[in-house]
Design an enzyme around this catalytic site. Structure first.
Site, PDB file in Angstrom:
ATOM      1  NE  ARG A 121      77.604 138.360  74.614  1.00  0.00           N
ATOM      2  CZ  ARG A 121      78.205 138.728  75.729  1.00  0.00           C
ATOM      3  NH1 ARG A 121      77.831 139.814  76.372  1.00  0.00           N
ATOM      4  NH2 ARG A 121      79.177 138.004  76.238  1.00  0.00           N
ATOM      5  CE1 TYR A 173      80.047 138.014  67.463  1.00  0.00           C
ATOM      6  CE2 TYR A 173      78.692 138.733  69.307  1.00  0.00           C
ATOM      7  CZ  TYR A 173      79.629 137.868  68.772  1.00  0.00           C
ATOM      8  OH  TYR A 173      80.112 136.851  69.544  1.00  0.00           O
ATOM      9  CE  LYS A 218      75.371 134.373  74.941  1.00  0.00           C
ATOM     10  NZ  LYS A 218      75.915 133.301  75.655  1.00  0.00           N
ATOM     11  CG  HIS A 243      75.808 132.262  80.173  1.00  0.00           C
ATOM     12  ND1 HIS A 243      76.916 133.049  80.358  1.00  0.00           N
ATOM     13  CD2 HIS A 243      75.851 131.861  78.883  1.00  0.00           C
ATOM     14  CE1 HIS A 243      77.605 133.121  79.227  1.00  0.00           C
ATOM     15  NE2 HIS A 243      76.980 132.403  78.319  1.00  0.00           N
ATOM     16  CB  SER A 293      81.103 134.982  76.861  1.00  0.00           C
ATOM     17  OG  SER A 293      79.727 135.185  77.035  1.00  0.00           O
ATOM     18  CB  CYS A 298      85.294 130.820  80.611  1.00  0.00           C
ATOM     19  SG  CYS A 298      85.710 132.518  81.025  1.00  0.00           S
ATOM     20  CG  ASP A 348      75.832 129.949  75.420  1.00  0.00           C
ATOM     21  OD1 ASP A 348      76.749 130.224  76.221  1.00  0.00           O
ATOM     22  OD2 ASP A 348      75.196 130.819  74.804  1.00  0.00           O
ATOM     23  NE  ARG A 353      81.868 133.818  69.734  1.00  0.00           N
ATOM     24  CZ  ARG A 353      81.488 133.538  70.972  1.00  0.00           C
ATOM     25  NH1 ARG A 353      80.789 132.460  71.231  1.00  0.00           N
ATOM     26  NH2 ARG A 353      81.825 134.318  71.971  1.00  0.00           N
TER      27      ARG A 353
HETATM   28  O1  SAT Z   1      77.759 136.354  70.925  1.00  0.00           O
HETATM   29  S1  SAT Z   1      77.162 135.548  71.955  1.00  0.00           S
HETATM   30  O2  SAT Z   1      76.653 136.422  73.008  1.00  0.00           O
HETATM   31  O3  SAT Z   1      76.074 134.789  71.395  1.00  0.00           O
HETATM   32  C1  SAT Z   1      78.287 134.486  72.579  1.00  0.00           C
HETATM   33  C2  SAT Z   1      78.764 134.865  73.910  1.00  0.00           C
HETATM   34  O4  SAT Z   1      79.251 135.973  74.109  1.00  0.00           O
HETATM   35  O5  SAT Z   1      78.645 134.029  74.829  1.00  0.00           O
HETATM   36 MN    MN Z   2      77.497 132.278  76.160  1.00  0.00          MN
END
Ligand code: SAT
Ligand code: MN
Length: 596
Positions: free
Chosen positions: A80, A208, A217, A237, A259, A261, A286, A378
């Site tokens: 991101r 991405y 998000k 979140h 993110s 963690c 998430d 991922r």
């Molecule tokens: O790439 S995402 O934003 O979907 C995953 C994350 O950063 O938590």
């Molecule tokens: Mn996340």
């Protein structure tokens, strides 16, 4: 340009607003074709074949990993990009001090310029989707228009996508409008823009995950947080898990971590042998949408339908359920590939085979010092692949939440677990939480930043108002029914940099204490910062745990001097919010007093 399927007769939707909007965007972007996605198996197979033929997906070894594919991103587009993410409210103050803001009129004009003719020679896919269980009053419909097959195939996993969404929408005009256009992936023409007042997102120049899968998000957090503010609920979140005790009683716990963690790991963790009578079921990994239910308690749904988890570090030891679920029907992004068409990443707990290709498809050498898989590589997996999946993820009522856990990565200061004194103190704990940064966003890794409720990059409005909204939710609920709020830190280290807590499955010991506290049992000691389990073993069950008594004492130690040293940081952090609710100033003063 052709615009098939946008007139009332041939279109699959009875929503005139949707037809008109698709027509309008097509007139601007000028795709060669428009495809309405129905979410069927046949469609998946057809689009997957196309993606393979176009080199967007690489077919993996179908005997070892049936239904699995690998995607390699442009190396400039692997996380991101928070610096290119904007909240475009008419008034800057409504975006608040933690969001990038740009003027909506100017931003629409600029984006329209970039979008003009941008899908020429390409297909525009119409991806209707539902966030939340089908038919639930807590669910919302979104539609993403995208020129990326990768996005379509990922959205199919991450959301309830296709005809079901058009059915849920019916004739309504109430849906999130998402426009995603790949352009040429030039970072100079990359922007992720949110227009909460129009329930609209425009994302250009990135393929991405969090930038391009607009359900996640962009909609389920940034836009939904604004819908939640206006409609009286919370978009968070947070993972949601069901913890079943040896007596068969299930408690639902949600948890907010920044993110990368360990939310996915915690949401599906396997308790260790001594704890095998405890079971964990995953509702979500998430995002949680939560509202006060008819009984006065807080009820939550996971709006998503799949997981977009971090691959590196995932192993049979750290997350056995994840290893099982990515065995089939999974899209991998930016992991390494073995010569026999399987996947590999750092921390998988199996040695890298010879002949490995790195995440960019280049031959990789063992002692080269470069990572084979990208640190933010991922997997995208349907949630039903997860052996620990909770069928209550499909319950239209959601699940009742008994505890909310905040957490972050902190090498020092923050104890293993802490319980708030009450809701307002819990909101204060969430508002001041900090964490060391990870590879999930571009930028430096390992820097401490304040990340309130793990929502810093995801809250779509002024965070001062957001804290006030949390306090309001607390007032709305039945006092005895409010979840208890906790704070955990799995990442504390000793002076030599060694982790004091083994983490992973052993975290269930902390969850068991949380469970006991929620049940009105479980010992706790008062400290200036909140309630912690007593060190004498009455709190956390350490039976069979391989942690020394000294380390346990250190993990639960509250160092008053260290906490006092943090107060100026708390003050400076909260001072950014002009409209901070007075209750949080009072909490800071009270903490200062308690610390003496
Ligand atoms: O790439 S995402 O934003 O979907 C995953 C994350 O950063 O938590
Ligand atoms: Mn996340």
């Amino acid at each position: 340009m052709t615009t098939p399927n946008t007139d009332a007769k041939s279109s699959p939707t009875s929503s005139r607003a949707l037809r008109d909007w698709v027509k309008e965007v097509a007139a601007l972007t000028k795709p060669d074709a428009i495809v309405w996605c129905d979410g069927s198996e046949g469609e998946k197979n057809r689009l997957t074949k196309q993606a393979v033929a176009a080199g967007i997906l690489i077919e993996l070894n179908q005997e070892k990993r049936p239904g699995c594919y690998l995607h390699r991103s442009n190396p400039n587009d692997v996380a991101r990009t928070e610096q290119l993410t904007f909240v475009c409210t008419p008034k800057k103050i409504d975006a608040g001090p933690t969001n990038n803001w740009s003027d909506p009129v100017e931003t629409y004009a600029k984006l329209r310029g970039w979008l003009d003719g941008s899908m020429r020679g390409r297909t525009m896919y119409v991806v209707p989707y539902v966030m939340g269980p089908l038919g639930s009053p807590l669910s919302k419909v979104g539609v993403e228009l995208t020129d990326s097959l990768y996005v379509v195939l990922n959205m199919r996993i991450m959301t309830r996508m296709g005809m079901a969404a058009l059915e849920q929408l019916g004739e309504s005009n109430d849906f999130n409008r998402g426009i995603h256009c790949t352009l040429d992936l030039n970072p100079e023409r990359r922007l992720i823009c949110h227009f909460p007042q129009d329930n609209t997102i425009i994302s250009v120049g990135s393929g991405y995950g969090g930038n391009a899968l607009l359900s996640k998000k962009c909609f389920a957090l940034r836009i939904a947080s604004v819908l939640g503010r206006d409609e009286g609920w919370l978009a968070e979140h947070q993972l949601i898990l069901g913890l079943q005790s040896p007596d068969g009683e299930t408690t639902y716990i949600s948890a907010a971590f920044p993110s990368a963690c360990g939310k996915t790991n915690l949401a599906m963790l396997t308790p260790p042998a001594e704890f095998k009578d405890w079971k964990i079921f995953t509702v979500g990994d998430d995002i949680a949408w939560m509202r006060v239910g008819p009984d006065g308690g807080l009820w939550a749904v996971n709006p998503e339908n799949g997981y977009f988890g971090v691959a590196p570090g995932t192993s049979a030891k750290s997350n056995l359920n994840a290893m099982k679920m990515v065995q089939h029907d999974t899209i991998f992004t930016n992991v390494a590939m073995t010569p026999d068409g399987d996947v590999w990443w750092e921390g998988m707990d199996v040695p890298p085979p010879d002949g490995l290709l790195d995440w960019q498809g280049r031959p990789w050498k063992k002692d080269s010092g470069v990572k084979a898989a990208h640190p933010n590589s991922r997997f995208t997996t349907p949630m039903r692949n997860n052996p620990a999946w909770s069928p209550s993820a499909d319950d239209p009522r959601g699940v009742p939440i008994s505890a909310i856990i905040f957490g972050g990565r902190r090498a020092s200061t923050v104890p293993l677990v802490l319980e708030s004194i009450d809701w307002t103190h819990g909101v204060f704990m969430g508002a001041t939480m900090g964490s060391e940064t990870t590879a999930a966003a571009s930028g430096a890794v390992g820097v401490l930043r304040r990340d309130p409720m793990a929502m810093l990059p995801f809250c779509g409005y002024n965070m001062g108002d957001y804290f006030a909204h949390w306090l309001e939710i607390g007032n709305k609920a039945e006092p005895g029914k409010l979840p208890k709020i906790f704070y955990v830190n799995w990442f504390r280290k000793d002076e030599g940099g060694r982790f004091l807590w083994p983490g992973f499955g052993e975290n269930s010991r902390v969850l068991a204490w949380v469970f006991e506290r929620c049940a009105g049992r479980g010992a706790a000691s008062e400290t200036p910062i909140g309630l912690i389990p007593p060190v004498d073993g009455e709190g956390i069950d350490t039976d069979g745990l391989d942690v020394s008594a000294e380390d346990m004492a250190e993990l639960l130690n509250v160092d008053v001097a260290e906490w006092k040293a943090q107060l100026p940081q708390f003050r400076a952090h909260l001072a950014q919010f002009e409209n901070l609710p007075p209750e949080l100033h009072e909490q800071l003063d009270a903490l200062e007093n308690r610390l003496g």
